[in-house]
Structures are given as C-alpha cells and as structure tokens.
Scaffold this motif. Structure first.
Motif, mmCIF file in Angstrom:
data_model
loop_
_atom_site.group_PDB
_atom_site.id
_atom_site.type_symbol
_atom_site.label_atom_id
_atom_site.label_comp_id
_atom_site.label_asym_id
_atom_site.label_seq_id
_atom_site.Cartn_x
_atom_site.Cartn_y
_atom_site.Cartn_z
ATOM 1 N N LEU A 40 0.877 -1.277 0.001
ATOM 2 C CA LEU A 40 -0.003 0.126 -0.042
ATOM 3 C C LEU A 40 0.888 1.245 0.104
ATOM 4 C CD1 LEU A 40 -2.928 -0.477 2.277
ATOM 5 C CD2 LEU A 40 -3.106 0.503 0.175
ATOM 6 N N TYR A 41 1.757 1.434 0.947
ATOM 7 C CA TYR A 41 2.636 2.468 0.781
ATOM 8 C C TYR A 41 3.518 2.570 -0.442
ATOM 9 C CZ TYR A 41 2.257 3.242 5.882
ATOM 10 O OH TYR A 41 1.977 3.626 7.094
ATOM 11 N N SER A 42 3.999 1.539 -1.004
ATOM 12 C CA SER A 42 4.756 1.476 -2.101
ATOM 13 C C SER A 42 3.754 2.119 -3.281
ATOM 14 C CB SER A 42 5.201 0.186 -2.684
ATOM 15 O OG SER A 42 6.059 -0.145 -1.849
ATOM 16 N N GLN A 43 2.615 1.596 -3.449
ATOM 17 C CA GLN A 43 1.578 2.354 -4.338
ATOM 18 C C GLN A 43 1.718 3.600 -4.397
ATOM 19 O OE1 GLN A 43 -1.778 -0.519 -4.107
ATOM 20 N NE2 GLN A 43 -0.302 -2.242 -4.455
ATOM 21 N N ALA A 44 1.396 4.052 -3.175
ATOM 22 C CA ALA A 44 1.502 5.740 -2.972
ATOM 23 C C ALA A 44 2.708 6.391 -2.925
ATOM 24 C CB ALA A 44 0.687 5.733 -1.671
ATOM 25 N N GLY A 45 3.804 5.723 -3.238
ATOM 26 C CA GLY A 45 5.065 6.421 -3.343
ATOM 27 C C GLY A 45 5.608 6.687 -2.279
ATOM 28 N N ARG A 46 5.064 6.108 -1.089
ATOM 29 C CA ARG A 46 5.653 6.436 0.166
ATOM 30 C C ARG A 46 6.677 5.267 0.659
ATOM 31 N NH1 ARG A 46 0.029 7.796 3.450
ATOM 32 N NH2 ARG A 46 1.442 7.787 5.278
ATOM 33 N N TRP A 47 7.984 5.381 -0.179
ATOM 34 C CA TRP A 47 8.885 4.454 -0.140
ATOM 35 C C TRP A 47 9.468 4.050 1.210
ATOM 36 C CZ3 TRP A 47 7.848 1.774 -4.293
ATOM 37 C CH2 TRP A 47 7.484 2.588 -5.421
ATOM 38 N N LYS A 48 9.819 5.096 2.071
ATOM 39 C CA LYS A 48 10.396 5.072 3.184
ATOM 40 C C LYS A 48 9.526 4.428 4.450
ATOM 41 C CE LYS A 48 13.581 9.104 3.100
ATOM 42 N NZ LYS A 48 13.658 10.424 3.771
ATOM 43 N N GLU A 49 8.394 4.604 4.318
ATOM 44 C CA GLU A 49 7.253 3.958 5.023
ATOM 45 C C GLU A 49 7.100 2.526 4.749
ATOM 46 O OE1 GLU A 49 4.901 7.340 4.429
ATOM 47 O OE2 GLU A 49 4.060 7.363 6.176
ATOM 48 N N ALA A 50 7.209 2.355 3.449
ATOM 49 C CA ALA A 50 7.434 0.662 3.136
ATOM 50 C C ALA A 50 8.425 -0.017 3.554
ATOM 51 C CB ALA A 50 7.022 0.824 1.473
ATOM 52 N N GLU A 51 9.672 0.765 3.379
ATOM 53 C CA GLU A 51 10.735 0.174 3.951
ATOM 54 C C GLU A 51 10.540 -0.111 5.595
ATOM 55 O OE1 GLU A 51 14.244 -1.844 3.578
ATOM 56 O OE2 GLU A 51 13.329 -1.083 2.021
ATOM 57 N N LYS A 52 10.223 0.616 6.160
ATOM 58 C CA LYS A 52 10.099 0.618 7.572
ATOM 59 C C LYS A 52 9.280 -0.737 8.105
ATOM 60 C CE LYS A 52 10.767 5.178 9.023
ATOM 61 N NZ LYS A 52 10.248 6.403 9.643
ATOM 62 N N GLY B 153 -3.433 -7.238 -23.095
ATOM 63 C CA GLY B 153 -3.697 -6.166 -22.420
ATOM 64 C C GLY B 153 -3.689 -6.353 -20.647
ATOM 65 N N TYR B 154 -3.331 -7.507 -20.307
ATOM 66 C CA TYR B 154 -3.337 -7.564 -18.950
ATOM 67 C C TYR B 154 -1.967 -7.096 -18.585
ATOM 68 C CZ TYR B 154 -7.023 -11.032 -19.338
ATOM 69 O OH TYR B 154 -8.361 -11.749 -19.541
ATOM 70 N N ILE B 155 -2.228 -6.616 -17.129
ATOM 71 C CA ILE B 155 -0.953 -5.952 -16.489
ATOM 72 C C ILE B 155 -0.581 -6.906 -15.392
ATOM 73 C CG2 ILE B 155 -0.284 -4.141 -14.979
ATOM 74 C CD1 ILE B 155 -2.234 -2.068 -16.429
ATOM 75 N N LEU B 156 0.728 -7.127 -15.370
ATOM 76 C CA LEU B 156 1.278 -8.340 -14.435
ATOM 77 C C LEU B 156 1.530 -7.362 -13.282
ATOM 78 C CD1 LEU B 156 2.985 -10.589 -16.840
ATOM 79 C CD2 LEU B 156 0.601 -10.673 -16.162
ATOM 80 N N LYS B 157 0.832 -7.745 -12.141
ATOM 81 C CA LYS B 157 1.180 -7.037 -10.685
ATOM 82 C C LYS B 157 2.607 -7.170 -10.343
ATOM 83 C CE LYS B 157 -0.731 -5.684 -6.241
ATOM 84 N NZ LYS B 157 -1.789 -6.135 -5.222
ATOM 85 N N ASP B 158 2.933 -8.428 -10.447
ATOM 86 C CA ASP B 158 4.249 -8.676 -9.952
ATOM 87 C C ASP B 158 5.396 -7.859 -10.527
ATOM 88 O OD1 ASP B 158 3.395 -10.403 -7.946
ATOM 89 O OD2 ASP B 158 3.778 -12.219 -9.032
ATOM 90 N N GLU B 159 5.171 -7.325 -11.681
ATOM 91 C CA GLU B 159 6.299 -6.710 -12.412
ATOM 92 C C GLU B 159 6.523 -5.194 -11.695
ATOM 93 O OE1 GLU B 159 5.300 -6.478 -16.338
ATOM 94 O OE2 GLU B 159 5.750 -8.616 -17.038
ATOM 95 N N VAL B 160 5.551 -4.838 -11.078
ATOM 96 C CA VAL B 160 5.693 -3.497 -10.503
ATOM 97 C C VAL B 160 5.658 -3.672 -8.881
ATOM 98 C CG1 VAL B 160 4.509 -2.215 -12.341
ATOM 99 C CG2 VAL B 160 3.120 -3.118 -10.410
ATOM 100 N N ASP B 161 5.223 -4.688 -8.304
ATOM 101 C CA ASP B 161 5.659 -4.875 -7.096
ATOM 102 C C ASP B 161 6.891 -5.579 -6.453
ATOM 103 O OD1 ASP B 161 3.106 -3.893 -6.324
ATOM 104 O OD2 ASP B 161 2.097 -5.795 -6.132
ATOM 105 N N GLU B 162 7.922 -4.859 -6.511
ATOM 106 C CA GLU B 162 9.193 -5.344 -6.107
ATOM 107 C C GLU B 162 9.350 -5.836 -4.750
ATOM 108 O OE1 GLU B 162 12.150 -2.193 -6.809
ATOM 109 O OE2 GLU B 162 11.787 -1.498 -4.904
ATOM 110 N N GLU B 163 8.294 -5.509 -3.777
ATOM 111 C CA GLU B 163 8.217 -5.802 -2.609
ATOM 112 C C GLU B 163 8.051 -7.369 -2.264
ATOM 113 O OE1 GLU B 163 7.943 -1.548 -2.581
ATOM 114 O OE2 GLU B 163 6.524 -3.161 -3.735
ATOM 115 N N SER B 164 7.306 -7.779 -3.414
ATOM 116 C CA SER B 164 7.037 -9.298 -3.298
ATOM 117 C C SER B 164 8.238 -9.914 -3.465
ATOM 118 C CB SER B 164 6.018 -9.922 -4.195
ATOM 119 O OG SER B 164 6.625 -9.600 -5.729
ATOM 120 N N VAL B 165 9.363 -9.459 -4.160
ATOM 121 C CA VAL B 165 10.959 -10.073 -4.130
ATOM 122 C C VAL B 165 11.522 -10.074 -2.871
ATOM 123 C CG1 VAL B 165 12.886 -10.026 -5.621
ATOM 124 C CG2 VAL B 165 10.478 -9.763 -6.668
#
Length: 665
Positions: free
Chosen positions: A583-595, A651-663
C-alpha cells in the motif's frame, strides 16, 4: 441333583444342594422347576456344554416345552453364540405367552437384530390372546429397535399411542425407554417433557435424560440437570451418569466441573471402570491438561481403542503431532478408529505429506477405509490438487455405498469444488437423496467459492422452499457469495433477516462477510461503521476483510489504521505486513514501506514462498515460486514466459512486475 449315567453336569456343590430337594417326580418323570433353575445357572455362568446337555435330555424324553422352560432356553441361547437355536426353541412352543415372546424379542435386541424385533412384534400383535399380550418389557425392546432403525418414524408415534392406550405411561421402565428414544431422535424437548411429567423417577430416568442432553450436544442443559441431581437425597450419580457428564464437560471445555466430577467419583467410591477412565482421559486431553491425561493413561490397568484414541486426539487437537504418533506406534494392534484419529489429526495440523503414506500403511494392515476415513482424507486431495485421486475416492465410496453418508457426500462436493470440478460437485449433490442442511451448505459454498452468486442464491432459495432451516454456516456461505460479487443490497437483506426470520444470531464470521461485501463494493466508510456497531470485539477476520478493501482501493490511511490492530492481534501473520508495505509503495511512500519490511525482518518473519502441485505421468510434482532446482526448470520458465507474453498482448498488467516488494519480502 443326580442324573442317570448318560448325563454328567459339572456344577458346584452348593448349587447341587440348592436344587436337589426340588427334583420331585411329575408324570413324565421330570421336574420342570429344577430344570429351569439349572438352565438359569448355566446362563449365569456361561456353561454352554452343560446347558446343551440339559436341552438334549429334554429332547430325548420327547418333552413338549412349556413357556417357562422354553423361555429359559431362549434366554440362554440368546446370550450365547448359538442364537439360531433360540428361534428353533421358540417355534416349538405350542401355546406362546407374553413371557416367551419377550424372551425372543430381548434375544433379538441383545444381538442388535432390530428388524427382527419389529417383525416379531408385528406377529405378536396379530396373534395376541388373553395369555399373550405385549407388556412393558415388550415396549422397551421395540423402542430400542426403532431408535436404531427408524428415527423420526410415524411407527414410533404409534408405539407411543399404544403405550398411552394400554396404561404403560405410568411404568417407569417404559417412560425411560421413551426418553432414550426421543433423545436419540433429536427430539430432546419431548424427551424432557416426558421426564418432567414422570410422577416417580429412578436412577435410569435421570441417566437417560442426562445422556440425551450430552449425546445431543446440549452440554449446558446436561450439566444443569446433573447439578439438580446432586441435590436429591435418595439418588446419587453412578458411573453411567459420570460418563455422560464428562463427555459434556470435555466438549464444552469445562475443566472446572470435570474436576468436580472427578472429586465426586473419588469421594463416593464410584467404580472407575474402563469407560470412566476413558472419559477422564478424554476430558483432560481435550481441555489441554495433557500431562494429567497421560498420567491417567499410564495408570490404567486396562486399555482399549477408546483409551488410546482419547489421548491421541488430545495431543492432535493441541498440535503435539509427534507425541500422538508415538502413542499410536506403541499400540500392538491399532483398530480402524485409531488409524482414523491419527489420519484426521495430521490433516488438522496441516501435515498433509504423511497422510497418503499412513493410508497405505493402514490398508497394508488389512483395514479398509470407512466413511470416517474418507471424510478425513478428502481435504488432502484438494490440498495436492489431485482431482484424479478425488474421483478414485468417489468411485470407492459408490462401490461401498459410502456416498450416501452426508459427511462423505459433502466432503466430495467440497473437494470437487476446490479442484475446479464444479460439474462433479453439482452431480453429487443432485444424486444425494437425503439433503440435510449440511449438504445444502456444501453446494452453496461450492458456487460461492467460484464467484457464482446467482447459483448460490438460487440454491439458498430452493433450500428454503424445501423447508430446510439454514444454520450459521449456511449464512456464512451465502454472504461469502455476495462478497465475491459485490451484491450489497441482497447481502443486507439476508443479514438483516438472520435473527428475526430464521432465529440465527449473527456471529463475528457473518459480520466479517458483511464487511467484505461492503469493502469489495468500495463502501469502506459503511464497512468501518458496521465494525464500530458490532456487539463484540472485531477479530482478525473482520479487520482482514476491511484491509482487503483498503488495499484494492488504495486507502493508505485506513490500511495503516487497520494494520495497527492486526499487528497486535496476529503479529506473526506475514500477509498483513506485505499488504501494508505494498500500500505504501503504490502511494509512493517508499520510506514507510521500507520501515514495514524492516519491522517484519526484525521480528524474524519471512514470506513463505508460494507452491503448487501438478500430477504428471511421473507422479506428483511440487513447484515453489522462483525455484530453479527442478530438472526441467529452463523449459518451465520458457513456457511461462510464452504465457506472460500472451497475457501482455491481450492487455493484462502483471502486478508482480511493479511490486518489487514481493521479491524483497
């Protein structure tokens, strides 16, 4: 008593003295009373050879058996392994009276030949005379047969009318039998009414009613009636009472009352027979006092299948699989019930891998799976995505007529649905004749899990038209279907009707479903408002349903508010941390996502890699996300890339391609 040389009967001197003076000659030279007492002695002491010698002597003298002697012989053969002789003796009685009829009925009942009891009773009624009329003993045998064969039958109502018409309703033995019958038929209210109307109750009356409550799942009523019994001055509980009350305590996790019962047994010197020992072991094991249960287990001088099963089940319920397995391995000849307890326990503890091997081992010992085995192992098949195995189990069930069992039928419906074979699930439902609420709920859940809300709601309406009363699980299934499809108005209509129309108090699971319905429809404020109005504290399921909505609609602040609760309720659930980080990553709040990720790592949590199973010609293949250890990994990933390219082209967008958090996680 002396016999001519051809006959030698070994009896004690005291018995001989007791009967010798009664051996007075009558016209045919035989003393019927003495013969009757000797046959009774053989019955009491299981002297098969001697009793058959007495019978042979009567035949040798061409004696036409009267009802007294014949009844003694019928009773003797009924309690032996030669019950067919009892029928022969009965058929040779020229003028049968009530005593001989009852002897035969009791013999049939003793051998669980319940259909024969009803057939003989019908013959008894049609041939009744002044000396042969059904009495209170007849009725008790018939009621036992009915409870075993035809619960809820109109025949039982006819027998009850027969009891009233003939004045047997004042007989304590008959009313006790009626209480037991109605209790076993789940008409506990009528059983209690009969109990309340009894002018005089004996110990069997109290035990019958207490057992009825315990076996019917009315545990609080069982314990309440037991406390009333303790206030009586002329009656005290016995081992039968204790077993019923301990079962209620175990099932309701009432360790305090169970310990009070234990104290009563010791203080009143109630016999600690095997059934009482087993009940105490089951109580302490079920309530988590495993050390004390094990101590009682070790103290028991005699152990049977139930003894081992009680301790094994207790260990399994509390997650001590290894201890349960060790106890199981100590058994020399485990029976089918114990095998079933171990198999179901492993499945309850999500140890699916060993279940198939255990099943094969069980079969190697000569045991064939029964309905309990099948209903236990079916979840394993859906876990391994083994549709072929599901069909094989289904075929086995059909060959052995196990598919008529509602737990097997519902298990197959559930397994087929989870394996995507919805057509098969529907076919099993359509072929099931006795559709209880459990069966209806299974098929509704099947369609709900596939997102087919229309089919689920249509089945729900059809069930109501069949006058089947929905239970709490049914409403969970229906509301889940609504949640999958965002049918808000219909969900509210059903939820609001639960208590006033169907008498079902909404539980936390139903509130969680409604929160899911509103969240998936984007009505997050309404969902949050519903949580604040709940009559109990929201649990992880409720907050999780709202978190799912916040994740879908990108509401970061609501997600943070929810996760603050979830991190306290279930701090070890990695899914909550990952959703919040995303959720934080999708909103561009990278620091909070990292915390959030750092907090997760500091606790020592790691995301469990996703895995799946595919059945191939070479057996069951297991695949783990991002695993390259498989011998055909290059081919697999090449094919996967082909599929991904096709998805992108459509036309499908693969979410895992933008969710590096899953990695990272």
């Amino acid at each position: 008593m002396r016999f001519p040389n051809p006959l030698r009967i070994q009896i004690s001197k005291n018995t001989a003295k007791t009967y010798s003076h009664q051996a007075l000659p009558i016209p045919n030279g035989l003393d019927y009373a003495a013969y009757g007492r000797l046959i009774q002695h053989c019955t009491d002491h299981r002297l098969l050879r001697q009793a058959k010698q007495l019978h042979a002597r009567l035949i040798l003298f061409s004696v036409t058996l009267d009802n007294f002697l014949a009844s003694k012989l019928i009773t003797f053969y009924s309690k032996s392994t030669h019950f067919h002789f009892a029928h022969k003796v009965f058929d040779e009685i020229p003028h049968k009276n009530t005593f001989s009829w009852n002897a035969l009925l009791m013999g049939c009942s003793f051998h669980n030949k319940h259909a024969d009891v009803l057939n003989h009773f019908s013959s008894f009624l049609s041939s009744s005379s002044a000396s042969a009329k059904p009495d209170n003993f007849t009725v008790t045998c018939v009621l036992k047969a009915l409870s075993s064969l035809f619960p809820y039958s109109t025949l039982a109502e006819m027998i009850h009318c027969f009891v009233l018409h003939n004045g047997f309703d004042s007989d304590v033995f008959v009313v006790n039998a009626l209480i037991t019958y109605y209790s076993r038929c789940d008409d506990i209210v009528l059983a209690r009414n009969l109990f309340n109307w009894m002018p005089e109750r004996d110990l069997v009356s109290w035990n019958s009613m207490i057992a009825g409550y315990s076996q019917g799942g009315s545990y609080e009523d069982c314990k309440r009636l037991y406390r009333e019994m303790l206030e009586l001055e002329d009656l005290r509980p016995n081992e039968v009472t204790v077993v019923s009350v301990l079962q209620a305590c175990a099932q309701s996790n009432d360790l305090v009352l169970g310990m009070e019962v234990h104290r009563l047994v010791i203080e009143n010197e109630i016999e600690m027979d095997l059934s009482v020992y087993n009940s105490f072991i089951a109580l302490y094991a079920k309530c988590g006092s495993l050390d004390y249960a094990r101590e009682l287990f070790e103290e028991a001088s005699e152990k049977d299948e139930i003894t081992y099963g009680a301790l094994i089940s207790g260990y399994m319920v509390h997650g001590f699989v290894d201890e349960a397995t060790n106890i199981f391995r100590e058994m020399k000849n485990p029976g089918l019930s114990t095998w079933n307890a171990v198999i179901s326990g492993q499945i309850q503890n999500n140890q699916y891998d060993g279940v198939v091997d255990l099943l094969h081992e069980m079969q190697a010992f000569g045991f064939r799976p029964n309905t309990i085995t099948l209903s236990s192992i079916l979840p394993t098949l859906s876990y391994f995505l083994n549709l072929k195995g599901g069909k094989e189990i289904h075929a086995y069930a059909i060959r052995n007529s196990y598919d008529r069992n509602i737990y097997v039928a519902t298990g197959i419906i559930d397994t087929y649905a989870k394996l995507g074979f919805l057509q098969g699930a529907q076919r099993v439902f359509s072929q099931t004749k006795d559709r209880s609420v459990i069966v209806w709920t299974a098929i509704i859940s099947a369609y709900a899990s596939h997102g087919n809300v229309k089919a689920a709601l249509d089945l729900f309406d059809e069930m109501l038209n069949e006058e089947i009363q929905p239970d709490p699980v049914t409403f969970t299934a229906v509301l889940t279907a609504c949640a999958h499809s965002g049918v808000v108005n219909e969900a509210w209509r059903i939820f609001d009707a639960m208590l006033p129309k169907y008498g079902v108090e909404p539980l936390v699971e139903h509130y969680a479903c409604m929160v899911g319905v509103l969240s998936r429809a984007g009505k997050l404020n309404e969902a949050e408002e519903l949580i604040t109005k709940m009559p109990f504290e929201p649990n992880a399921k409720v907050w999780g349903a709202l978190l799912n909505g916040a994740s879908v609609f990108g509401d970061v602040e609501l997600g943070k508010f929810i996760c603050d609760h979830l991190f306290e309720i279930e701090p070890d659930n990695t899914g909550n941390y990952i959703i919040m980080a995303n959720l934080y990553s999708q909103a561009g709040r990278w620091k909070e996502a990292e915390k959030v990720r750092e907090k997760m790592n500091n606790i020592g949590l790691t995301k469990i890699p996703g895995s799946s199973w595919i059945e191939t010609g070479g057996g069951l293949e297991s695949f783990t996300a991002r695993d390259a250890s498989n011998g055909k990994a290059e081919e697999i990933y090449a094919m996967l890339e082909v599929l991904l390219v096709s998805m992108r082209e459509e036309g499908y967008i693969l979410k895992d391609e933008v969710d590096e958090e899953s990695v990272c996680c």
